[in-house]
Motif scaffolding. Structure first.
Motif, PDB file in Angstrom:
ATOM      1  N   CYS A  95    -149.558  24.852 -31.051  1.00 22.16           N
ATOM      2  CA  CYS A  95    -150.715  23.955 -31.079  1.00 22.16           C
ATOM      3  C   CYS A  95    -151.651  24.346 -32.219  1.00 22.16           C
ATOM      4  O   CYS A  95    -151.441  25.329 -32.908  1.00 22.16           O
ATOM      5  CB  CYS A  95    -151.449  24.027 -29.741  1.00 22.16           C
ATOM      6  SG  CYS A  95    -150.410  23.586 -28.333  1.00 22.16           S
ATOM      7  N   ILE A  96    -152.703  23.596 -32.384  1.00 18.39           N
ATOM      8  CA  ILE A  96    -153.645  23.819 -33.471  1.00 18.39           C
ATOM      9  C   ILE A  96    -154.328  25.175 -33.351  1.00 18.39           C
ATOM     10  O   ILE A  96    -154.637  25.807 -34.370  1.00 18.39           O
ATOM     11  CB  ILE A  96    -154.671  22.659 -33.572  1.00 18.39           C
ATOM     12  CG1 ILE A  96    -155.466  22.738 -34.870  1.00 18.39           C
ATOM     13  CG2 ILE A  96    -155.609  22.657 -32.376  1.00 18.39           C
ATOM     14  CD1 ILE A  96    -154.654  22.507 -36.096  1.00 18.39           C
ATOM     15  N   ALA A  97    -154.563  25.656 -32.130  1.00 18.69           N
ATOM     16  CA  ALA A  97    -155.197  26.969 -31.951  1.00 18.69           C
ATOM     17  C   ALA A  97    -154.319  28.073 -32.539  1.00 18.69           C
ATOM     18  O   ALA A  97    -154.808  28.996 -33.188  1.00 18.69           O
ATOM     19  CB  ALA A  97    -155.474  27.235 -30.480  1.00 18.69           C
ATOM     20  N   GLY A  98    -153.024  27.972 -32.329  1.00 19.85           N
ATOM     21  CA  GLY A  98    -152.096  28.955 -32.875  1.00 19.85           C
ATOM     22  C   GLY A  98    -152.045  28.913 -34.385  1.00 19.85           C
ATOM     23  O   GLY A  98    -152.040  29.955 -35.056  1.00 19.85           O
ATOM     24  N   ILE A  99    -152.015  27.718 -34.938  1.00 18.23           N
ATOM     25  CA  ILE A  99    -151.991  27.567 -36.396  1.00 18.23           C
ATOM     26  C   ILE A  99    -153.280  28.126 -36.993  1.00 18.23           C
ATOM     27  O   ILE A  99    -153.257  28.859 -37.988  1.00 18.23           O
ATOM     28  CB  ILE A  99    -151.781  26.095 -36.783  1.00 18.23           C
ATOM     29  CG1 ILE A  99    -150.388  25.650 -36.351  1.00 18.23           C
ATOM     30  CG2 ILE A  99    -151.975  25.885 -38.280  1.00 18.23           C
ATOM     31  CD1 ILE A  99    -150.153  24.158 -36.420  1.00 18.23           C
ATOM     32  N   PHE A 100    -154.408  27.790 -36.382  1.00 20.81           N
ATOM     33  CA  PHE A 100    -155.698  28.276 -36.862  1.00 20.81           C
ATOM     34  C   PHE A 100    -155.742  29.803 -36.841  1.00 20.81           C
ATOM     35  O   PHE A 100    -156.176  30.440 -37.803  1.00 20.81           O
ATOM     36  CB  PHE A 100    -156.830  27.696 -36.004  1.00 20.81           C
ATOM     37  CG  PHE A 100    -158.193  28.171 -36.412  1.00 20.81           C
ATOM     38  CD1 PHE A 100    -158.826  27.621 -37.524  1.00 20.81           C
ATOM     39  CD2 PHE A 100    -158.842  29.152 -35.693  1.00 20.81           C
ATOM     40  CE1 PHE A 100    -160.078  28.063 -37.903  1.00 20.81           C
ATOM     41  CE2 PHE A 100    -160.094  29.596 -36.062  1.00 20.81           C
ATOM     42  CZ  PHE A 100    -160.720  29.053 -37.172  1.00 20.81           C
ATOM     43  N   ALA A 101    -155.289  30.414 -35.756  1.00 20.25           N
ATOM     44  CA  ALA A 101    -155.313  31.876 -35.634  1.00 20.25           C
ATOM     45  C   ALA A 101    -154.462  32.531 -36.711  1.00 20.25           C
ATOM     46  O   ALA A 101    -154.880  33.506 -37.342  1.00 20.25           O
ATOM     47  CB  ALA A 101    -154.844  32.293 -34.244  1.00 20.25           C
ATOM     48  N   VAL A 102    -153.266  32.003 -36.949  1.00 27.49           N
ATOM     49  CA  VAL A 102    -152.375  32.580 -37.956  1.00 27.49           C
ATOM     50  C   VAL A 102    -152.982  32.449 -39.349  1.00 27.49           C
ATOM     51  O   VAL A 102    -153.001  33.417 -40.125  1.00 27.49           O
ATOM     52  CB  VAL A 102    -150.969  31.922 -37.891  1.00 27.49           C
ATOM     53  CG1 VAL A 102    -150.134  32.283 -39.102  1.00 27.49           C
ATOM     54  CG2 VAL A 102    -150.264  32.333 -36.607  1.00 27.49           C
ATOM     55  N   VAL A 103    -153.501  31.277 -39.678  1.00 30.60           N
ATOM     56  CA  VAL A 103    -154.103  31.067 -41.004  1.00 30.60           C
ATOM     57  C   VAL A 103    -155.289  31.999 -41.203  1.00 30.60           C
ATOM     58  O   VAL A 103    -155.441  32.625 -42.259  1.00 30.60           O
ATOM     59  CB  VAL A 103    -154.505  29.583 -41.200  1.00 30.60           C
ATOM     60  CG1 VAL A 103    -155.370  29.398 -42.427  1.00 30.60           C
ATOM     61  CG2 VAL A 103    -153.255  28.716 -41.292  1.00 30.60           C
ATOM     62  N   MET A 104    -156.146  32.131 -40.196  1.00 31.06           N
ATOM     63  CA  MET A 104    -157.316  32.994 -40.320  1.00 31.06           C
ATOM     64  C   MET A 104    -156.923  34.464 -40.476  1.00 31.06           C
ATOM     65  O   MET A 104    -157.503  35.186 -41.297  1.00 31.06           O
ATOM     66  CB  MET A 104    -158.256  32.819 -39.124  1.00 31.06           C
ATOM     67  CG  MET A 104    -158.927  31.450 -39.065  1.00 31.06           C
ATOM     68  SD  MET A 104    -159.722  30.958 -40.610  1.00 31.06           S
ATOM     69  CE  MET A 104    -161.004  32.161 -40.750  1.00 31.06           C
ATOM     70  N   VAL A 105    -155.935  34.905 -39.725  1.00 34.49           N
ATOM     71  CA  VAL A 105    -155.490  36.297 -39.836  1.00 34.49           C
ATOM     72  C   VAL A 105    -154.900  36.554 -41.227  1.00 34.49           C
ATOM     73  O   VAL A 105    -155.176  37.593 -41.845  1.00 34.49           O
ATOM     74  CB  VAL A 105    -154.481  36.651 -38.715  1.00 34.49           C
ATOM     75  CG1 VAL A 105    -153.704  37.912 -39.035  1.00 34.49           C
ATOM     76  CG2 VAL A 105    -155.212  36.802 -37.403  1.00 34.49           C
TER      77      VAL A 105
END
Length: 155
Positions: A95-105
């Motif tokens: 989901c978008i939360a997972g994508i956001f977390a990976v990009v931010m990390v």
């Protein structure tokens, strides 16, 4: 150590998964292997060194940890009770939360390398391997997965 290398990295050598759990003592030694190329890239001060170092690191260790981060973020952001959150984490779709977390990390990893010594990736890898050993030493698995498999042999 020969058996944990193919299990913990993407290095294409043969190993025996059954014997890998007898070699968990070598997890900290594995940090030298997984961080050698990224550390060298940072030491040589190559152009785009931060991006190249992170790419080389994930080429060696694989993307399993980033996938776990994405699953965890999806579970945290899911609405509902614990069962619903775990179901979301086990869903194959990200989901978008997972994508956001990976990009931010990834952004934080790449950007922060400018402020750290060249051997920071080695220290991070060494710390992660010791953290794995500490988690295994608790002997409190969350289920009957790989963690339990390795905890069974921990002494």
């Amino acid at each position: 150590m020969r058996n944990i290398i193919p299990f913990m990295t993407r290095v294409p050598i043969r190993g025996n998964f059954e014997k890998a759990r007898n070699e968990i003592w070598a997890f900290p030694l594995l940090a030298t292997l997984t961080s050698s190329l990224p550390t060298l890239i940072l030491y040589l001060d190559l152009p785009m060194k931060n991006i190249l170092a992170i790419l080389s690191l994930y080429s060696i260790i694989g993307l399993l940890h980033l996938d776990g981060l994405a699953d965890w973020a999806d579970g945290v952001m899911a609405k509902g009770d614990r069962k619903k959150k775990i179901k979301t984490m086990k869903d194959l779709n990200t989901c978008i939360a997972g994508i956001f977390a990976v990009v931010m990390v990834l952004f934080v990893q790449i950007y922060s390398l400018n402020y750290l010594p060249f051997y920071a990736i080695f220290l991070a890898e060494l710390n992660s391997k010791y953290a794995m050993l500490l988690a295994l030493a608790t002997k409190k698995p969350l289920g009957s997965g790989l963690g339990w498999y390795f905890m069974e042999k921990m002494n």
